[in-house]
Scaffold this motif. Structure first.
Motif, PDB file in Angstrom:
ATOM      1  N   THR A 130      11.278  -9.897  23.680  1.00  0.00           N
ATOM      2  CA  THR A 130      12.142 -10.641  24.510  1.00  0.00           C
ATOM      3  C   THR A 130      13.492 -11.249  23.922  1.00  0.00           C
ATOM      4  O   THR A 130      14.220 -11.807  24.411  1.00  0.00           O
ATOM      5  N   ASP A 131      13.670 -10.862  22.502  1.00  0.00           N
ATOM      6  CA  ASP A 131      14.668 -11.406  21.658  1.00  0.00           C
ATOM      7  C   ASP A 131      14.790 -10.488  20.345  1.00  0.00           C
ATOM      8  O   ASP A 131      13.978 -10.468  19.733  1.00  0.00           O
ATOM      9  N   VAL A 132      15.845  -9.442  20.625  1.00  0.00           N
ATOM     10  CA  VAL A 132      15.701  -8.312  19.918  1.00  0.00           C
ATOM     11  C   VAL A 132      16.173  -9.009  18.356  1.00  0.00           C
ATOM     12  O   VAL A 132      15.576  -8.605  17.253  1.00  0.00           O
ATOM     13  N   GLN A 133      17.191  -9.881  18.173  1.00  0.00           N
ATOM     14  CA  GLN A 133      17.747 -10.419  16.892  1.00  0.00           C
ATOM     15  C   GLN A 133      16.619 -11.036  16.201  1.00  0.00           C
ATOM     16  O   GLN A 133      16.263 -10.621  14.819  1.00  0.00           O
ATOM     17  N   ARG A 134      15.776 -11.850  16.726  1.00  0.00           N
ATOM     18  CA  ARG A 134      14.416 -12.391  16.162  1.00  0.00           C
ATOM     19  C   ARG A 134      13.526 -11.529  15.816  1.00  0.00           C
ATOM     20  O   ARG A 134      13.014 -11.591  14.617  1.00  0.00           O
ATOM     21  N   ARG A 135      13.516 -10.310  16.484  1.00  0.00           N
ATOM     22  CA  ARG A 135      12.250  -9.505  16.172  1.00  0.00           C
ATOM     23  C   ARG A 135      12.797  -8.585  14.953  1.00  0.00           C
ATOM     24  O   ARG A 135      12.019  -8.266  14.169  1.00  0.00           O
ATOM     25  N   VAL A 136      13.973  -8.329  14.964  1.00  0.00           N
ATOM     26  CA  VAL A 136      14.546  -7.649  13.783  1.00  0.00           C
ATOM     27  C   VAL A 136      14.408  -8.302  12.784  1.00  0.00           C
ATOM     28  O   VAL A 136      14.001  -7.941  11.639  1.00  0.00           O
ATOM     29  N   ARG A 137      14.799  -9.899  12.572  1.00  0.00           N
ATOM     30  CA  ARG A 137      14.700 -10.501  11.314  1.00  0.00           C
ATOM     31  C   ARG A 137      13.006 -10.653  11.012  1.00  0.00           C
ATOM     32  O   ARG A 137      12.960 -10.670  10.024  1.00  0.00           O
ATOM     33  N   GLU A 138      12.001 -10.676  11.936  1.00  0.00           N
ATOM     34  CA  GLU A 138      10.783 -10.718  11.741  1.00  0.00           C
ATOM     35  C   GLU A 138      10.338  -9.564  11.010  1.00  0.00           C
ATOM     36  O   GLU A 138       9.554  -9.461   9.986  1.00  0.00           O
ATOM     37  N   HIS A 139      10.699  -8.418  11.269  1.00  0.00           N
ATOM     38  CA  HIS A 139      10.353  -7.110  10.902  1.00  0.00           C
ATOM     39  C   HIS A 139      10.997  -7.087   9.244  1.00  0.00           C
ATOM     40  O   HIS A 139      10.170  -6.801   8.308  1.00  0.00           O
ATOM     41  N   ASP A 140      12.389  -7.600   9.244  1.00  0.00           N
ATOM     42  CA  ASP A 140      13.025  -7.777   7.723  1.00  0.00           C
ATOM     43  C   ASP A 140      12.119  -8.363   6.684  1.00  0.00           C
ATOM     44  O   ASP A 140      12.035  -8.291   5.576  1.00  0.00           O
ATOM     45  N   ALA A 141      11.489  -9.444   7.152  1.00  0.00           N
ATOM     46  CA  ALA A 141      10.847 -10.504   6.563  1.00  0.00           C
ATOM     47  C   ALA A 141       9.173 -10.099   6.367  1.00  0.00           C
ATOM     48  O   ALA A 141       8.465 -10.922   5.901  1.00  0.00           O
ATOM     49  N   GLY A 142       8.894  -9.092   6.830  1.00  0.00           N
ATOM     50  CA  GLY A 142       7.501  -8.411   6.523  1.00  0.00           C
ATOM     51  C   GLY A 142       6.467  -8.800   7.695  1.00  0.00           C
ATOM     52  O   GLY A 142       5.491  -8.814   7.215  1.00  0.00           O
ATOM     53  N   GLU A 143       7.170  -9.560   8.582  1.00  0.00           N
ATOM     54  CA  GLU A 143       6.343 -10.196   9.618  1.00  0.00           C
ATOM     55  C   GLU A 143       6.340  -9.596  11.026  1.00  0.00           C
ATOM     56  O   GLU A 143       5.570 -10.370  11.891  1.00  0.00           O
ATOM     57  N   GLY A 144       6.812  -8.433  10.978  1.00  0.00           N
ATOM     58  CA  GLY A 144       6.785  -7.516  12.247  1.00  0.00           C
ATOM     59  C   GLY A 144       5.406  -6.592  12.137  1.00  0.00           C
ATOM     60  O   GLY A 144       4.499  -7.201  11.725  1.00  0.00           O
ATOM     61  N   ALA A 145       5.779  -5.560  12.633  1.00  0.00           N
ATOM     62  CA  ALA A 145       4.415  -4.670  12.994  1.00  0.00           C
ATOM     63  C   ALA A 145       4.051  -4.096  11.597  1.00  0.00           C
ATOM     64  O   ALA A 145       4.712  -4.145  10.696  1.00  0.00           O
ATOM     65  N   LYS A 146       2.804  -3.814  11.626  1.00  0.00           N
ATOM     66  CA  LYS A 146       2.311  -3.248  10.414  1.00  0.00           C
ATOM     67  C   LYS A 146       2.933  -2.176   9.775  1.00  0.00           C
ATOM     68  O   LYS A 146       2.946  -2.236   8.635  1.00  0.00           O
ATOM     69  N   TYR A 147       3.525  -1.236  10.658  1.00  0.00           N
ATOM     70  CA  TYR A 147       4.191  -0.080  10.338  1.00  0.00           C
ATOM     71  C   TYR A 147       5.316  -0.517   9.511  1.00  0.00           C
ATOM     72  O   TYR A 147       5.549   0.290   8.528  1.00  0.00           O
ATOM     73  N   THR A 148       6.013  -1.458  10.128  1.00  0.00           N
ATOM     74  CA  THR A 148       7.418  -1.727   9.136  1.00  0.00           C
ATOM     75  C   THR A 148       7.321  -2.404   7.837  1.00  0.00           C
ATOM     76  O   THR A 148       8.148  -2.491   7.117  1.00  0.00           O
ATOM     77  N   ARG A 149       6.003  -2.968   7.664  1.00  0.00           N
ATOM     78  CA  ARG A 149       5.918  -3.673   6.116  1.00  0.00           C
ATOM     79  C   ARG A 149       5.942  -2.798   5.148  1.00  0.00           C
ATOM     80  O   ARG A 149       5.324  -1.752   5.464  1.00  0.00           O
ATOM     81  N   GLY A 150       6.648  -2.934   4.071  1.00  0.00           N
ATOM     82  CA  GLY A 150       6.882  -2.015   3.175  1.00  0.00           C
ATOM     83  C   GLY A 150       7.885  -1.146   3.446  1.00  0.00           C
ATOM     84  O   GLY A 150       8.147  -0.124   2.568  1.00  0.00           O
ATOM     85  N   ARG A 151       8.539  -0.988   4.673  1.00  0.00           N
ATOM     86  CA  ARG A 151       9.710  -0.050   4.938  1.00  0.00           C
ATOM     87  C   ARG A 151      10.846  -0.943   5.223  1.00  0.00           C
ATOM     88  O   ARG A 151      11.662  -0.359   6.034  1.00  0.00           O
ATOM     89  N   THR A 152      10.898  -2.083   4.440  1.00  0.00           N
ATOM     90  CA  THR A 152      12.219  -3.106   4.920  1.00  0.00           C
ATOM     91  C   THR A 152      13.347  -2.590   3.790  1.00  0.00           C
ATOM     92  O   THR A 152      12.776  -2.330   2.725  1.00  0.00           O
ATOM     93  N   PRO A 153      14.678  -2.841   3.889  1.00  0.00           N
ATOM     94  CA  PRO A 153      14.989  -3.373   5.221  1.00  0.00           C
ATOM     95  C   PRO A 153      15.227  -2.344   6.432  1.00  0.00           C
ATOM     96  O   PRO A 153      15.104  -1.431   6.099  1.00  0.00           O
ATOM     97  N   VAL A 154      15.197  -2.873   7.677  1.00  0.00           N
ATOM     98  CA  VAL A 154      15.391  -2.517   8.726  1.00  0.00           C
ATOM     99  C   VAL A 154      16.739  -2.453   9.316  1.00  0.00           C
ATOM    100  O   VAL A 154      17.026  -3.733   9.071  1.00  0.00           O
TER     101      VAL A 154
END
Length: 86
Positions: A26-50
């Motif tokens: 529901t909030d794209v910018q927040r979600r992208v920040r979460e992914h970048d911080a390693g707090e997003g989906a398991k898939y994106t952890r270790g694949r940052t930055p996004v």
């Protein structure tokens, strides 16, 4: 605020390894920040930055979730066409 007034989004991010990840929020910018911080989906952890490369907005969660499923079923080439030719 009622949930009816919240926008629902499907987004695609490109990970540092070049892979594409599709998600719902529901909030794209927040979600992208979460992914970048390693707090997003398991898939994106270790694949940052996004990097956010695509998003669509919807009036309902169900419509957004249906679209997320559709995008996830696309081949890599089809996703690239959607994302990079949008």
């Amino acid at each position: 605020m009622s949930s009816d007034s919240v926008d629902h989004y499907v987004y695609v991010i490109e990970c540092v390894d070049g892979s594409l990840y599709t998600g719902y929020t529901t909030d794209v910018q927040r979600r992208v920040r979460e992914h970048d911080a390693g707090e997003g989906a398991k898939y994106t952890r270790g694949r940052t930055p996004v990097e956010l490369v695509y998003s669509e907005s919807f009036d309902s969660k169900s419509a957004a979730m249906s679209r997320e499923y559709e995008i996830k079923q696309l081949s890599r080439a089809e996703k690239e066409r959607l994302v990079f030719e949008a």
